[in-house]
Design a protein around this motif. Structure first.
Motif, PDB file in Angstrom:
ATOM      1  N   ALA A   1      -4.220  -1.190   6.908  1.00 14.25           N
ATOM      2  CA  ALA A   1      -4.620  -1.895   8.126  1.00 14.25           C
ATOM      3  C   ALA A   1      -5.741  -2.890   7.882  1.00 14.25           C
ATOM      4  O   ALA A   1      -5.984  -3.771   8.722  1.00 14.25           O
ATOM      5  N   ALA A   2      -6.426  -2.764   6.746  1.00 15.22           N
ATOM      6  CA  ALA A   2      -7.533  -3.670   6.434  1.00 15.22           C
ATOM      7  C   ALA A   2      -7.142  -4.788   5.479  1.00 15.22           C
ATOM      8  O   ALA A   2      -7.930  -5.706   5.241  1.00 15.22           O
ATOM      9  N   VAL A   3      -5.927  -4.716   4.902  1.00 20.09           N
ATOM     10  CA  VAL A   3      -5.486  -5.743   3.952  1.00 20.09           C
ATOM     11  C   VAL A   3      -5.102  -7.017   4.706  1.00 20.09           C
ATOM     12  O   VAL A   3      -4.278  -6.965   5.622  1.00 20.09           O
ATOM     13  N   PRO A   4      -5.653  -8.159   4.320  1.00 12.93           N
ATOM     14  CA  PRO A   4      -5.260  -9.410   4.979  1.00 12.93           C
ATOM     15  C   PRO A   4      -3.813  -9.787   4.622  1.00 12.93           C
ATOM     16  O   PRO A   4      -3.385  -9.606   3.484  1.00 12.93           O
ATOM     17  N   ASP A   5      -3.082 -10.265   5.589  1.00 11.89           N
ATOM     18  CA  ASP A   5      -1.745 -10.818   5.360  1.00 11.89           C
ATOM     19  C   ASP A   5      -0.829  -9.840   4.621  1.00 11.89           C
ATOM     20  O   ASP A   5      -0.192 -10.187   3.637  1.00 11.89           O
ATOM     21  N   LEU A   6      -0.776  -8.609   5.105  1.00 12.63           N
ATOM     22  CA  LEU A   6       0.106  -7.604   4.509  1.00 12.63           C
ATOM     23  C   LEU A   6       1.549  -7.908   4.915  1.00 12.63           C
ATOM     24  O   LEU A   6       1.894  -7.878   6.096  1.00 12.63           O
ATOM     25  N   ARG A   7       2.411  -8.165   3.926  1.00 13.38           N
ATOM     26  CA  ARG A   7       3.769  -8.647   4.221  1.00 13.38           C
ATOM     27  C   ARG A   7       4.846  -7.584   4.042  1.00 13.38           C
ATOM     28  O   ARG A   7       5.963  -7.754   4.523  1.00 13.38           O
ATOM     29  N   HIS A   8       4.558  -6.543   3.291  1.00  9.20           N
ATOM     30  CA  HIS A   8       5.596  -5.581   2.910  1.00  9.20           C
ATOM     31  C   HIS A   8       5.383  -4.238   3.608  1.00  9.20           C
ATOM     32  O   HIS A   8       4.245  -3.806   3.818  1.00  9.20           O
ATOM     33  N   ASP A   9       6.488  -3.574   3.930  1.00  2.00           N
ATOM     34  CA  ASP A   9       6.403  -2.210   4.436  1.00  2.00           C
ATOM     35  C   ASP A   9       5.744  -1.320   3.389  1.00  2.00           C
ATOM     36  O   ASP A   9       5.945  -1.505   2.181  1.00  2.00           O
ATOM     37  N   CYS A  10       4.965  -0.382   3.852  1.00  2.00           N
ATOM     38  CA  CYS A  10       4.133   0.425   2.953  1.00  2.00           C
ATOM     39  C   CYS A  10       4.759   1.792   2.656  1.00  2.00           C
ATOM     40  O   CYS A  10       5.492   2.340   3.477  1.00  2.00           O
ATOM     41  N   GLY A  11       4.420   2.314   1.493  1.00  2.00           N
ATOM     42  CA  GLY A  11       4.925   3.625   1.087  1.00  2.00           C
ATOM     43  C   GLY A  11       4.068   4.749   1.621  1.00  2.00           C
ATOM     44  O   GLY A  11       3.583   5.585   0.864  1.00  2.00           O
ATOM     45  N   LEU A  12       3.905   4.784   2.940  1.00  2.00           N
ATOM     46  CA  LEU A  12       3.011   5.747   3.585  1.00  2.00           C
ATOM     47  C   LEU A  12       3.758   6.653   4.564  1.00  2.00           C
ATOM     48  O   LEU A  12       3.143   7.298   5.402  1.00  2.00           O
ATOM     49  N   GLY A  13       5.075   6.724   4.411  1.00  2.00           N
ATOM     50  CA  GLY A  13       5.862   7.589   5.285  1.00  2.00           C
ATOM     51  C   GLY A  13       6.229   8.907   4.648  1.00  2.00           C
ATOM     52  O   GLY A  13       7.123   9.612   5.127  1.00  2.00           O
ATOM     53  N   THR A  14       5.528   9.273   3.570  1.00  2.67           N
ATOM     54  CA  THR A  14       5.961  10.407   2.752  1.00  2.67           C
ATOM     55  C   THR A  14       5.652  11.775   3.352  1.00  2.67           C
ATOM     56  O   THR A  14       6.020  12.789   2.762  1.00  2.67           O
ATOM     57  N   ALA A  15       5.017  11.828   4.509  1.00  2.37           N
ATOM     58  CA  ALA A  15       4.904  13.126   5.186  1.00  2.37           C
ATOM     59  C   ALA A  15       6.291  13.686   5.488  1.00  2.37           C
ATOM     60  O   ALA A  15       6.462  14.902   5.642  1.00  2.37           O
ATOM     61  N   ALA A  16       7.289  12.805   5.541  1.00  2.00           N
ATOM     62  CA  ALA A  16       8.671  13.249   5.765  1.00  2.00           C
ATOM     63  C   ALA A  16       9.212  14.049   4.590  1.00  2.00           C
ATOM     64  O   ALA A  16      10.217  14.761   4.729  1.00  2.00           O
TER      65      ALA A  16
ATOM     66  N   VAL B   1       0.859  -1.181   0.000  1.00  2.00           N
ATOM     67  CA  VAL B   1       0.000   0.000   0.000  1.00  2.00           C
ATOM     68  C   VAL B   1       0.895   1.230   0.000  1.00  2.00           C
ATOM     69  O   VAL B   1       1.815   1.346   0.810  1.00  2.00           O
ATOM     70  N   SER B   2       0.629   2.151  -0.928  1.00  2.95           N
ATOM     71  CA  SER B   2       1.494   3.314  -1.063  1.00  2.95           C
ATOM     72  C   SER B   2       0.651   4.581  -1.142  1.00  2.95           C
ATOM     73  O   SER B   2      -0.577   4.551  -1.027  1.00  2.95           O
ATOM     74  N   SER B   3       1.323   5.718  -1.352  1.00  4.32           N
ATOM     75  CA  SER B   3       0.664   7.020  -1.372  1.00  4.32           C
ATOM     76  C   SER B   3       1.127   7.805  -2.582  1.00  4.32           C
ATOM     77  O   SER B   3       1.968   7.353  -3.363  1.00  4.32           O
ATOM     78  N   ALA B   4       0.579   8.988  -2.739  1.00  2.00           N
ATOM     79  CA  ALA B   4       0.908   9.839  -3.883  1.00  2.00           C
ATOM     80  C   ALA B   4       1.322  11.226  -3.404  1.00  2.00           C
ATOM     81  O   ALA B   4       0.790  12.238  -3.838  1.00  2.00           O
ATOM     82  N   ILE B   5       2.282  11.263  -2.479  1.00  2.00           N
ATOM     83  CA  ILE B   5       2.727  12.519  -1.840  1.00  2.00           C
ATOM     84  C   ILE B   5       1.520  13.244  -1.248  1.00  2.00           C
ATOM     85  O   ILE B   5       1.302  14.440  -1.469  1.00  2.00           O
ATOM     86  N   ASP B   6       0.711  12.499  -0.505  1.00  2.00           N
ATOM     87  CA  ASP B   6      -0.489  13.051   0.108  1.00  2.00           C
ATOM     88  C   ASP B   6      -0.135  13.914   1.322  1.00  2.00           C
ATOM     89  O   ASP B   6       0.948  13.815   1.894  1.00  2.00           O
ATOM     90  N   THR B   7      -1.109  14.734   1.738  1.00  2.00           N
ATOM     91  CA  THR B   7      -1.028  15.323   3.064  1.00  2.00           C
ATOM     92  C   THR B   7      -1.259  14.203   4.074  1.00  2.00           C
ATOM     93  O   THR B   7      -1.566  13.068   3.725  1.00  2.00           O
ATOM     94  N   SER B   8      -1.155  14.523   5.345  1.00  2.00           N
ATOM     95  CA  SER B   8      -1.405  13.497   6.356  1.00  2.00           C
ATOM     96  C   SER B   8      -2.844  12.996   6.322  1.00  2.00           C
ATOM     97  O   SER B   8      -3.120  11.883   6.764  1.00  2.00           O
TER      98      SER B   8
END
Length: 338
Positions: free
Chosen positions: A267-282, A249-256
């Motif tokens: 958080a709703a995806v079953p068996d999510l195995r990979h780190d997500c691209g959702l840290g882009t607020a940095a 699960v990733s993002s598109a340079i979103d706001t928070s």
């Protein structure tokens, strides 16, 4: 495998257009580092009955493509979310196409992240630039960390094969959208099958009329899914279930606010195995909340974001840009209504 047309809300599920327009706030947030050719990110945020939500298709997208983003806006702000499986989501650091010597400074903003997604195939740069950047990222995360690359479809099949041969020694977790089309991804996947570098599809999912075509063609080992381009959390979960492949699960340079939408999807995806691209607020030099979804210990919380009105005013666009966004909103709403 069945096909999956992009789900959009039925007209009866749409809130009144006036409610969206009157509540809309359009902001322009500076980026700390140039990314995807952008120095700032514009977004429209609005508060619905369920909480704050975001509409932020990139400016080059027409109303048909942007309509899926508006469907996501409505789903998150007016709809009901599925059950969450976790309260925190592991995220990767996102490294723009910077010079190798700048890598440690950029990655230091991602507290505790042990996975780095490195942008490659940047226009005007060379494979040597990519190799140096990936090498610096590998040094930063160490031998136990994970490094993935994202070409945004910038390579031909031949260029991608040569690049992955050169990058494979750095232990790539996967290569995201190395080529632009589904047939190219399938051909590349066949060519590099012995390298041990999985192929991930992003644009071939979120920008496709049929987001499952890449899975049916056997053109990817995993899918990158984003809540806004796929029509929202509910619609994206249907695609994940139908695809039958591991997802990121990733993002598109979103706001928070947009990152919160992505976090709820992850958080709703079953068996999510990979780190997500959702840290882009940095990557942002400012945000719409005083409590942004920044990585802490390599994770972000799954929570609604409390937007600060003073920050909305401080970063508001001018009247011309506001009207341009409201016109995009109206045009996308017309697509959903139709």
């Amino acid at each position: 495998m069945p096909t999956a047309d992009r789900p959009t809300p039925t007209p009866s599920a749409l809130p009144p257009l006036a409610e969206l327009v009157e509540g809309a706030h359009v902001v322009r947030l500076p980026l700390r580092t140039r990314f995807r050719g952008l120095d700032a990110r514009e977004a429209l945020v609005v508060e619905g009955p369920s909480g704050w939500t975001e509409f932020s298709p990139f400016v080059e997208y027409d109303e048909t493509e942007a309509a899926a983003w508006l469907a996501a806006t409505i789903d998150f702000g007016w709809g009901r979310l599925p059950d969450m499986r976790t309260g925190r989501v592991a995220v990767n650091a996102t490294l723009p196409a910077v010079a190798a010597h700048r890598v440690p400074d950029v990655l230091s903003r991602y507290r505790g992240c042990r996975t780095v997604k490195v942008k490659v195939a940047e226009r005007g740069q060379t494979l040597a630039d990519d190799l140096a950047r990936v090498a610096a990222a590998r040094d930063w995360v160490g031998p136990e960390g994970r490094v993935r690359v994202d070409a945004n479809g910038g390579w031909s099949v031949q260029e991608a094969e040569e690049a992955l041969v050169g990058l494979a020694p750095y232990g790539l977790e996967y290569a995201e959208q190395p080529c632009a089309t589904v047939p190219e991804l399938a051909e590349l996947r066949r060519r590099v099958s012995g390298l041990g570098v999985p192929v991930a599809a992003d644009e071939s999912v979120r920008k496709a009329a049929d987001p499952l075509a890449v899975a049916r063609a056997g053109a990817a080992d995993l899918l990158v899914v984003k809540a806004q381009p796929l029509g929202g959390v509910t619609a994206a979960l249907r695609i994940v279930a139908a695809a039958g492949l591991p997802v990121v699960v990733s993002s598109a340079i979103d706001t928070s606010v947009g990152l919160s939408m992505g976090a709820h999807l992850a958080a709703a995806v079953p068996d999510l195995r990979h780190d997500c691209g959702l840290g882009t607020a940095a990557l942002l030099g400012a945000d719409v909340t005083h409590e942004p979804l920044l990585p802490v210990d390599g994770m972000i919380d799954v929570r609604r974001v409390a937007v600060d009105v003073d920050l909305l005013r401080r970063h508001a666009v001018d009247d011309e840009r506001r009207e341009a966004w409201l016109e995009r909103l109206r045009a996308s709403y017309a697509v959903l209504s139709g």
